[in-house]
Write a protein that holds these residues in place. Structure first.
Motif, short mmCIF file in Angstrom:
data_model
loop_
_atom_site.label_atom_id
_atom_site.label_comp_id
_atom_site.label_asym_id
_atom_site.label_seq_id
_atom_site.Cartn_x
_atom_site.Cartn_y
_atom_site.Cartn_z
N GLU A 27 0.83 -1.21 0.00
CA GLU A 27 0.00 0.00 0.00
C GLU A 27 0.86 1.26 0.00
OE1 GLU A 27 -3.55 2.05 2.72
OE2 GLU A 27 -2.93 -0.02 3.10
N LEU A 28 1.90 1.28 0.82
CA LEU A 28 2.74 2.47 0.91
C LEU A 28 3.62 2.65 -0.32
CD1 LEU A 28 3.85 2.47 4.67
CD2 LEU A 28 2.08 3.83 3.57
N SER A 29 3.91 1.56 -1.03
CA SER A 29 4.75 1.67 -2.23
C SER A 29 4.08 2.48 -3.32
CB SER A 29 5.10 0.28 -2.76
OG SER A 29 3.94 -0.36 -3.28
N THR A 30 2.75 2.61 -3.26
CA THR A 30 2.02 3.38 -4.27
C THR A 30 1.82 4.84 -3.85
OG1 THR A 30 -0.16 2.81 -3.34
CG2 THR A 30 0.78 1.28 -4.95
N LYS A 31 2.25 5.16 -2.64
CA LYS A 31 2.06 6.52 -2.11
C LYS A 31 3.40 7.03 -1.63
CE LYS A 31 -2.64 5.32 -0.74
NZ LYS A 31 -3.56 5.03 0.38
N ARG A 32 4.10 7.74 -2.49
CA ARG A 32 5.48 8.12 -2.22
C ARG A 32 5.64 8.88 -0.91
NH1 ARG A 32 9.22 11.89 -6.20
NH2 ARG A 32 11.13 11.79 -4.94
N GLY A 33 4.74 9.84 -0.66
CA GLY A 33 4.86 10.65 0.54
C GLY A 33 4.72 9.83 1.80
N TYR A 61 -7.81 15.07 3.65
CA TYR A 61 -6.62 14.96 4.49
C TYR A 61 -5.77 16.22 4.34
CZ TYR A 61 -4.23 13.76 0.09
OH TYR A 61 -3.74 13.79 -1.20
N ILE A 62 -4.84 16.39 5.27
CA ILE A 62 -3.82 17.43 5.14
C ILE A 62 -2.46 16.74 5.13
CG2 ILE A 62 -5.10 19.35 6.13
CD1 ILE A 62 -3.86 18.71 8.79
N GLU A 63 -1.51 17.30 4.41
CA GLU A 63 -0.21 16.65 4.23
C GLU A 63 0.91 17.56 4.69
OE1 GLU A 63 1.89 13.82 0.85
OE2 GLU A 63 0.35 15.27 0.25
N THR A 64 1.94 16.95 5.30
CA THR A 64 3.10 17.71 5.77
C THR A 64 4.26 17.55 4.79
OG1 THR A 64 4.18 15.93 7.01
CG2 THR A 64 2.38 17.11 8.12
N PHE A 65 5.29 18.36 4.98
CA PHE A 65 6.47 18.29 4.12
C PHE A 65 7.14 16.92 4.18
CE2 PHE A 65 6.83 23.09 4.42
CZ PHE A 65 6.66 23.31 3.07
N PHE A 66 7.06 16.25 5.32
CA PHE A 66 7.71 14.94 5.47
C PHE A 66 6.84 13.79 4.97
CE2 PHE A 66 10.47 17.48 8.06
CZ PHE A 66 11.69 16.82 8.07
N GLY A 67 5.68 14.10 4.40
CA GLY A 67 4.84 13.09 3.77
C GLY A 67 3.69 12.57 4.60
N HIS A 68 3.57 12.98 5.85
CA HIS A 68 2.49 12.48 6.71
C HIS A 68 1.15 13.08 6.27
CE1 HIS A 68 6.20 12.12 9.02
NE2 HIS A 68 5.63 11.13 9.67
N ARG A 69 0.10 12.27 6.35
CA ARG A 69 -1.24 12.73 6.03
C ARG A 69 -2.15 12.53 7.23
NH1 ARG A 69 -2.65 10.35 -0.03
NH2 ARG A 69 -1.08 11.56 -1.18
N ARG A 70 -2.77 13.60 7.69
CA ARG A 70 -3.75 13.49 8.77
C ARG A 70 -5.14 13.44 8.17
NH1 ARG A 70 -4.33 17.11 14.34
NH2 ARG A 70 -6.13 15.96 15.16
N THR A 71 -5.85 12.38 8.50
CA THR A 71 -7.18 12.16 7.93
C THR A 71 -8.24 12.30 9.02
OG1 THR A 71 -6.93 9.79 8.36
CG2 THR A 71 -6.29 10.59 6.18
N GLY A 72 -9.50 12.02 8.65
CA GLY A 72 -10.60 12.08 9.61
C GLY A 72 -11.22 13.46 9.68
N TYR A 73 -12.21 13.60 10.55
CA TYR A 73 -12.89 14.88 10.71
C TYR A 73 -11.99 15.85 11.47
CZ TYR A 73 -17.05 12.35 9.24
OH TYR A 73 -17.95 11.60 8.52
#
Length: 579
Positions: A128-134, A466-478
């Protein structure tokens, strides 16, 4: 197993764990790494994947990372620990669990299920992560952080247990005296006379009794109501009691503070002490904001602003004999991150020129000159105007909070803020509200590029989920607007620290000095004085220069503050040094 079999198992297990060619996968590699170091006395080589932290990278919502939960939502496997559940946790007063008492066939079945699910989870996560570079970048970054934190956890933090024992007794005496005054004073006697009942004190007084005492018997005027509109009654929370000019209320506040220091902060240090050290967990799989957390004990929840509480706790944190505690902390990371994300030219220039925006804004909000602004006034400006505005608040909320916290403060020339403002033509709260409204408009006229970025970020979240950070993290949810806007800043500030921590941990393997803790944007060394120049020179270079060479999106200078204790001095005795 007999002794010979156990010995053979240990030899084989050590051989596997120390072979870097054999990839290691685990659900919570930091725990497994620490366990192996302590039980088998070897350092694991070849850590490859942590399914628990990968679960957190994929979905940051709370309680998603346990193996039981992942097994259920991914593979429809119900919990399979019924035969071993009561044996997993150690009994109170002991160091080990009782898994060795589980029948072998049941224990092997439990272990086998854990292994099969963990292995399949790793395969699915990596795919799953191999398809999402960030996200893959975010996982690899946190993986390195886990290994560094495992080194830190193993080393531990020296503490003075004898001091904590004495401090515990001292606090107990103070609490007992306060309780005697509370239960035998005129307020308690009046309460009994009017109601026929004794005031009861267990962990605290009941809110019902306090309301009756303050508002029905003493006839004090309520200043705040409870938030529930259906049961709106006078509040007796900390803020309300703090505003009361009443000795009984002041004693309650003092007792609550001392009770918390004794039974929360000191108790956890005493409980977790082992051979003169504590070994806090520093984890990366809990906060939804992709910062770190700490537990057993929580070393990131230590009193800062209250002097008595700060001294009681920090006086017992010490360096190893003949050493110092050394602390290095990023300055202004949230503002720097805001500049990097928004690319606001005004913000970038101010940071580059070394302008303190919180100090500057405090002068405008309270009509002060440079010398009149105190640390407290700057602190509340930062946390009750600048950051709230950055993260979606508005002038009315900011003004109300500033009135509550700052009007009774004094400027550096000894004048109450409220009095100073009156002298400047702002005579009441309504005037101040209007003044803050005007300052808010000037603020956003000045930082208009950041304002546009803020509005666009909210739209992007609404579109993407979601929101994404420079280091690739994505925060999801409400997420609220506040969470949408502050997550990138606070996460990135910590990620700068974590990147530096990983690098400093690698460097420290060649030093006598040990890296022993992390608190928010700060790292702490058990510092050998003979290496002080080397450690600070290297660490500052990592935090200020190497990181910017690695990430070209950091478009503003990063600065640090350094503090040390005297040799053999406690954490409470630290002072700032210039390097």
């Amino acid at each position: 197993w007999n002794k010979a079999e156990k010995r053979e198992i240990r030899i084989l297990w050590k051989k596997i764990q120390t072979d870097p060619k054999i990839k290691k996968i685990a659900q919570n590699i930091k725990f497994e790494d620490s366990w192996t170091r302590n039980i088998f006395k070897v350092i694991v080589q070849g850590w490859y994947w942590c399914t628990m932290n990968a679960s957190h990278i994929i979905d940051s919502r709370g309680h998603f990372t346990s193996l039981d939960f992942q097994a259920f939502i991914r593979y429809e496997v119900s919990p399979y620990n019924e035969h071993v559940k009561k044996h997993i946790k150690s009994k109170p007063g002991t160091k080990f669990n009782t898994l060795d008492q589980v029948p072998l066939d049941q224990l092997l079945m439990y272990g086998g299920m854990d292994e099969r699910i963990t292995k399949q989870l790793w395969k699915d996560q990596e795919k799953e992560l191999s398809t999402k570079r960030g996200l893959k970048q975010a996982y690899r970054f946190f993986h390195k952080g886990l290994v560094a934190f495992s080194d830190t956890q193993y080393i531990g933090i020296p503490i003075d247990l004898e001091y904590y024992e004495k401090e515990d007794k001292r606090l107990e005496k103070k609490i007992t005296k306060l309780e005697h005054k509370l239960l035998n004073g005129k307020e308690a006697l009046l309460f009994k006379k009017e109601t026929g009942n004794e005031l009861k004190l267990q962990k605290d007084f009941s809110t019902k009794d306090l309301r009756e005492l303050f508002f029905d018997i003493l006839k004090l005027k309520p200043t705040k109501m409870t938030p529930n509109p259906k049961t709106k009654i006078p509040s007796v929370d900390h803020d309300v009691l703090s505003q009361m000019n009443n000795p009984f209320a002041k004693r309650i506040i003092q007792r609550r503070k001392l009770f918390k220091v004794k039974n929360t902060y000191l108790a956890q240090f005493k409980r977790e002490e082992c051979d003169g050290r504590i070994h806090p967990f520093f984890d990366l799989h809990i906060p939804r904001s992709y910062r770190s957390s700490s537990s057993m004990p929580n070393f990131q929840n230590i009193p800062v602003r209250d002097k008595e509480a700060r001294k009681a706790v920090r006086q017992g944190v010490i360096p190893s004999k003949g050493r110092k505690l050394g602390l290095i902390d990023y300055s202004g990371t949230e503002v720097c991150a805001a500049a990097c994300y928004s690319k606001d030219p005004v913000l970038v220039k101010e940071i580059t020129d070394g302008i303190d925006m919180h100090q500057s804004q405090a002068k405008k909000l309270f009509k002060l000159n440079e010398k009149q602004v105190t640390k407290d006034i700057r602190f509340y400006t930062k946390n009750q105007f600048v950051f709230p505005e950055f993260y979606g608040s508005w002038y009315k909320a900011c003004a109300y909070n500033l009135i509550e916290t700052c009007f009774d403060l004094k400027t550096n020339d000894g004048i109450a803020v409220k009095t100073h403002l009156k002298n400047k033509g702002i005579v009441d709260s309504d005037d101040f509200m209007d003044h803050v409204k005007k300052e808010e408009k000037k603020f956003w006229d000045k930082y208009n590029v950041y304002y546009d970025w803020k509005e666009q970020s909210i739209k992007n979240y609404q579109k993407n989920g979601y929101i994404e950070t420079f280091f690739g993290h994505r925060r999801t949810g409400y997420l609220s607007n506040n969470q949408i806007l502050n997550t990138p800043m606070q996460a990135t500030g910590f990620h700068w620290l974590l990147w530096s921590y990983i690098e400093a941990n690698r460097e420290s393997k060649n030093w006598k000095t040990d890296l022993i803790a992390q608190i928010h944007d700060e790292m702490i060394y058990d510092l050998d004085p003979r290496e002080e120049s080397l450690v600070w020179g290297t660490t500052k270079d990592i935090m200020c220069n190497r990181i910017r060479e690695r990430y070209d999106w950091i478009i503003v200078p990063l600065t640090v503050e350094i503090e040390t204790t005297p040799v053999d001095g406690s954490w409470y005795e630290k002072s700032t040094i210039g390097i």
